[in-house]
Motif scaffolding. Structure first.
Motif, mmCIF file in Angstrom:
data_model
loop_
_atom_site.group_PDB
_atom_site.id
_atom_site.type_symbol
_atom_site.label_atom_id
_atom_site.label_comp_id
_atom_site.label_asym_id
_atom_site.label_seq_id
_atom_site.Cartn_x
_atom_site.Cartn_y
_atom_site.Cartn_z
ATOM 1 N N TYR A 189 0.537 -1.589 -0.189
ATOM 2 C CA TYR A 189 0.146 -0.191 0.174
ATOM 3 C C TYR A 189 1.114 1.257 -0.039
ATOM 4 C CZ TYR A 189 -3.575 -3.535 1.867
ATOM 5 O OH TYR A 189 -4.006 -4.246 1.717
ATOM 6 N N GLU A 190 1.735 1.091 -0.324
ATOM 7 C CA GLU A 190 2.651 1.974 0.240
ATOM 8 C C GLU A 190 2.971 3.031 -1.282
ATOM 9 O OE1 GLU A 190 6.916 2.981 2.096
ATOM 10 O OE2 GLU A 190 7.076 2.820 -0.126
ATOM 11 N N THR A 191 3.182 2.478 -2.862
ATOM 12 C CA THR A 191 2.871 2.878 -3.848
ATOM 13 C C THR A 191 1.340 2.960 -4.238
ATOM 14 O OG1 THR A 191 5.466 3.213 -3.674
ATOM 15 C CG2 THR A 191 3.646 3.352 -6.462
ATOM 16 N N THR A 192 0.433 2.868 -4.703
ATOM 17 C CA THR A 192 -0.478 2.381 -5.418
ATOM 18 C C THR A 192 -1.619 3.296 -6.450
ATOM 19 O OG1 THR A 192 -2.302 4.256 -3.602
ATOM 20 C CG2 THR A 192 -1.889 2.083 -3.045
ATOM 21 N N LYS A 193 -2.245 2.859 -7.351
ATOM 22 C CA LYS A 193 -2.567 3.546 -7.989
ATOM 23 C C LYS A 193 -4.254 2.930 -8.915
ATOM 24 C CE LYS A 193 1.445 1.910 -10.455
ATOM 25 N NZ LYS A 193 2.075 1.543 -11.684
ATOM 26 N N PRO A 194 -4.301 3.809 -9.262
ATOM 27 C CA PRO A 194 -6.269 3.376 -9.719
ATOM 28 C C PRO A 194 -6.224 2.085 -10.739
ATOM 29 C CG PRO A 194 -5.517 5.277 -10.711
ATOM 30 C CD PRO A 194 -4.722 5.127 -9.983
ATOM 31 N N VAL A 195 -7.580 0.799 -10.782
ATOM 32 C CA VAL A 195 -7.106 0.389 -11.195
ATOM 33 C C VAL A 195 -7.448 0.299 -12.302
ATOM 34 C CG1 VAL A 195 -8.881 -1.853 -12.055
ATOM 35 C CG2 VAL A 195 -7.759 -1.954 -9.819
ATOM 36 N N VAL A 196 -6.354 -0.074 -13.879
ATOM 37 C CA VAL A 196 -6.605 0.852 -15.438
ATOM 38 C C VAL A 196 -7.680 0.859 -16.303
ATOM 39 C CG1 VAL A 196 -5.276 0.690 -17.284
ATOM 40 C CG2 VAL A 196 -4.028 0.691 -15.036
ATOM 41 N N ASN A 197 -7.917 0.023 -15.753
ATOM 42 C CA ASN A 197 -9.222 -0.873 -16.585
ATOM 43 C C ASN A 197 -10.178 -1.430 -15.836
ATOM 44 O OD1 ASN A 197 -7.828 -3.215 -16.092
ATOM 45 N ND2 ASN A 197 -7.664 -4.276 -17.847
ATOM 46 N N GLN A 198 -10.982 -0.179 -14.706
ATOM 47 C CA GLN A 198 -12.243 -1.070 -14.511
ATOM 48 C C GLN A 198 -13.773 -1.657 -15.450
ATOM 49 O OE1 GLN A 198 -12.164 1.365 -9.536
ATOM 50 N NE2 GLN A 198 -13.137 2.646 -11.950
ATOM 51 N N GLY A 199 -13.565 -2.616 -14.582
ATOM 52 C CA GLY A 199 -15.494 -3.013 -15.643
ATOM 53 C C GLY A 199 -15.242 -3.808 -16.311
ATOM 54 N N SER A 200 -13.684 -4.719 -16.436
ATOM 55 C CA SER A 200 -12.805 -5.322 -17.681
ATOM 56 C C SER A 200 -12.997 -6.619 -16.933
ATOM 57 C CB SER A 200 -12.361 -4.697 -18.172
ATOM 58 O OG SER A 200 -11.081 -5.183 -17.179
ATOM 59 N N TYR A 201 -12.794 -8.038 -17.445
ATOM 60 C CA TYR A 201 -12.406 -9.436 -16.751
ATOM 61 C C TYR A 201 -11.014 -8.815 -16.257
ATOM 62 C CZ TYR A 201 -16.308 -11.340 -18.605
ATOM 63 O OH TYR A 201 -17.916 -11.064 -19.138
ATOM 64 N N ASP A 202 -10.051 -8.440 -16.958
ATOM 65 C CA ASP A 202 -8.730 -9.064 -16.934
ATOM 66 C C ASP A 202 -8.341 -7.710 -16.216
ATOM 67 O OD1 ASP A 202 -8.078 -6.896 -18.159
ATOM 68 O OD2 ASP A 202 -7.893 -7.471 -20.416
ATOM 69 N N MET A 203 -8.878 -6.895 -15.110
ATOM 70 C CA MET A 203 -8.194 -5.922 -14.669
ATOM 71 C C MET A 203 -7.321 -6.688 -13.118
ATOM 72 S SD MET A 203 -11.201 -4.314 -12.141
ATOM 73 C CE MET A 203 -13.524 -5.171 -11.565
ATOM 74 N N LEU A 204 -6.362 -6.023 -12.617
ATOM 75 C CA LEU A 204 -5.944 -6.304 -11.488
ATOM 76 C C LEU A 204 -6.305 -5.729 -10.238
ATOM 77 C CD1 LEU A 204 -3.243 -8.062 -10.267
ATOM 78 C CD2 LEU A 204 -1.881 -6.680 -10.968
ATOM 79 N N VAL A 205 -6.393 -6.333 -9.210
ATOM 80 C CA VAL A 205 -6.699 -4.997 -7.887
ATOM 81 C C VAL A 205 -5.936 -6.090 -7.238
ATOM 82 C CG1 VAL A 205 -8.437 -4.810 -5.830
ATOM 83 C CG2 VAL A 205 -9.152 -5.226 -8.539
ATOM 84 N N ASN A 206 -4.491 -5.334 -6.413
ATOM 85 C CA ASN A 206 -3.903 -6.277 -5.862
ATOM 86 C C ASN A 206 -3.866 -4.940 -4.954
ATOM 87 O OD1 ASN A 206 -1.888 -5.213 -6.979
ATOM 88 N ND2 ASN A 206 -1.162 -6.056 -7.410
ATOM 89 N N LYS A 207 -2.358 -5.199 -3.836
ATOM 90 C CA LYS A 207 -2.612 -3.653 -2.527
ATOM 91 C C LYS A 207 -1.282 -2.956 -3.459
ATOM 92 C CE LYS A 207 -2.085 -7.416 0.761
ATOM 93 N NZ LYS A 207 -1.135 -7.915 1.616
ATOM 94 N N THR A 208 -1.479 -2.913 -4.753
ATOM 95 C CA THR A 208 -0.753 -1.669 -5.256
ATOM 96 C C THR A 208 -2.253 -1.084 -6.310
ATOM 97 O OG1 THR A 208 1.263 -2.429 -5.763
ATOM 98 C CG2 THR A 208 0.708 -1.249 -7.641
ATOM 99 N N TYR A 209 -3.024 -1.705 -6.858
ATOM 100 C CA TYR A 209 -3.878 -1.523 -8.122
ATOM 101 C C TYR A 209 -5.074 -1.216 -6.781
ATOM 102 C CZ TYR A 209 -1.197 -1.873 -11.312
ATOM 103 O OH TYR A 209 0.736 -1.656 -12.882
ATOM 104 N N TYR A 210 -6.553 -0.018 -6.857
ATOM 105 C CA TYR A 210 -7.351 -0.418 -5.671
ATOM 106 C C TYR A 210 -8.991 0.450 -6.993
ATOM 107 C CZ TYR A 210 -6.033 5.400 -6.091
ATOM 108 O OH TYR A 210 -6.034 6.732 -6.693
ATOM 109 N N LEU A 211 -9.064 -0.116 -6.528
ATOM 110 C CA LEU A 211 -11.466 0.441 -7.189
ATOM 111 C C LEU A 211 -10.916 1.499 -6.010
ATOM 112 C CD1 LEU A 211 -12.532 -3.582 -7.228
ATOM 113 C CD2 LEU A 211 -11.777 -1.593 -9.104
#
Length: 419
Positions: A189-211
């Motif tokens: 959670y130190e370096t975070t960024k928004p999920v690139v392709n919200q709403g797509s099957y392949d979106m990555l959500v983890n301790k870096t990418y957030y919704l």
């Protein structure tokens, strides 16, 4: 009878029998100095072409190349480049002979035991992440593919040597199926960024990418109690995928169902706060996601449980026949085991045999075939590039790529807290 005497016709000296005067031609001879000069020029010209070639062939031979490879080096116009930089490796030689050499990565052939499209992509990704060419080559010179891909997920390492030393120290026990290190290379959670392709099957959500807190799956629907506990929901494509998975298990005499599925931002916040209060934040972060960072919010995730012959929930899913079958066949129905055992240092979560993520059949199969975590696979093949000039390997039509359909997420488990 008088004898006739045949008179011999006398031809005057210097005259031709026909009466024309014979002209004597003067033969010109090349003087020896001139002849020797011409020979010397020919020898010099031949030497100008053969001596350098002989010298070059000698240098290539000294580097380790055989006659057949040297011939190919000349045909492919690599002589000066190889001699100047003293490039040699069995991998490089083999690629030259079979005409598969990608000149853009010639230095990579020298330090790596084997080069293929995935290594080209990984090399470019490391450069894109901020590593210098010298650092990237040093990494490839010391580590294997599966030891390098975690670096795409980990925080940027200013000095790569400690990481190399750590990975080498564990090389005897690490593999594609298990990867452990003595030190941590990512601060959650130190370096975070928004999920690139919200709403797509392949979106990555983890301790870096957030919704976003307001995000909800676009096609949320209730799950049938045939396949899930009461009151659970998934995004429509994942709901169909769950049905197919459960039906596939039933054909094998096994019974699985979703005990947790979609979870809203607020629900995840409440759950996480409860775990922090009970176990403290450091421990809670190993098994539960903070709000916005949970895959359950996508509507594409489920926590699975199993039923025994009497219809009762099996206490430990990870030790059941249902788990064994699901872990080996889930990709056929579009799912992957999201937090596999032995990959905790990469995923940032404890092993969760019950936690499955829907990606669609095509992408799920590619991820399973790659033997990478989804975190690594996404960063290697799917994440946006920081600098488009770095994606040389992916410009090759034979490069691996995968973008698929659209997404969904999940809720809570019966045995252990889920991310």
């Amino acid at each position: 009878m008088t004898q006739q005497v045949k008179r011999k016709k006398v031809v005057k000296k210097g005259s031709h029998p026909t009466g024309t005067r014979k002209v004597k031609r003067k033969v010109r001879r090349i003087r020896k100095p001139v002849l020797y000069g011409l020979i010397a020029i020919v020898v010099l010209v031949v030497a100008l072409f053969t001596v350098p070639k002989t010298i070059e062939d000698g240098k290539l031979k000294d580097l380790g190349y055989d006659k057949a490879t040297i011939s190919e080096i000349r045909k492919q116009k690599l002589t000066n480049l190889i001699i100047k930089n003293k490039y040699y490796s069995e991998n490089l030689a083999a690629s030259i002979v079979d005409k598969t050499l990608n000149k853009d990565y010639i230095e990579l052939y020298v330090v790596s035991d084997s080069c293929d499209q995935r290594e080209f992509v990984l090399y470019d990704r490391l450069i894109d992440k901020g590593y210098t060419e010298e650092q990237a080559l040093n990494l490839f010179d010391n580590l294997t593919f599966f030891e390098l891909t975690p670096l795409l997920v980990f925080d940027f390492q200013t000095d790569v040597q400690p990481y190399i030393d750590d990975a080498v120290a564990h090389s005897a026990t690490n593999s594609f199926s298990k990867f452990e290190l003595s030190n941590s290379y990512k601060v959650p959670y130190e370096t975070t960024k928004p999920v690139v392709n919200q709403g797509s099957y392949d979106m990555l959500v983890n301790k870096t990418y957030y919704l976003d807190g307001s995000f909800a799956p676009p096609q949320l629907q209730d799950l049938s109690i045939q396949y899930a506990s009461t009151g659970l929901q998934l995004d429509a494509p994942a709901a169909e995928g769950l049905k197919a998975l459960c039906e596939g298990a039933r054909e094998m005499g096994l019974r699985i169902f979703a005990s947790s599925s979609y979870r809203s931002y607020d629900n995840q916040q409440a759950l996480y706060d409860r775990y922090v209060k009970r176990d403290g934040q450091e421990d809670a972060d190993t098994y539960s996601a903070r709000a916005g960072f949970s895959e359950h919010q996508t509507g594409l995730t489920v926590d699975l449980s199993a039923l025994d012959e009497d219809g009762k929930a099996v206490a430990t899913f990870g030790e059941s026949d249902e788990f064994l079958w699901t872990s080996q066949n889930c990709q056929k129905f579009g799912w992957i085991l999201r937090f596999p055992e032995g990959k905790e240092s990469i995923t940032g979560y404890q092993y969760e045999p019950w936690h499955y993520r829907y990606l669609g059949v095509d992408l799920a199969q590619k991820v399973v075939d790659s033997k990478l975590t989804y975190d690594e696979y996404y960063e290697l093949y799917m994440a946006p590039w920081n600098n488009e000039e770095n994606n040389n390997a992916l410009k090759n039509p034979s490069a691996l790529s995968s973008k698929t359909e659209e997404p969904t997420e999940s809720a809570e488990p019966t045995e252990t807290p889920a991310a």
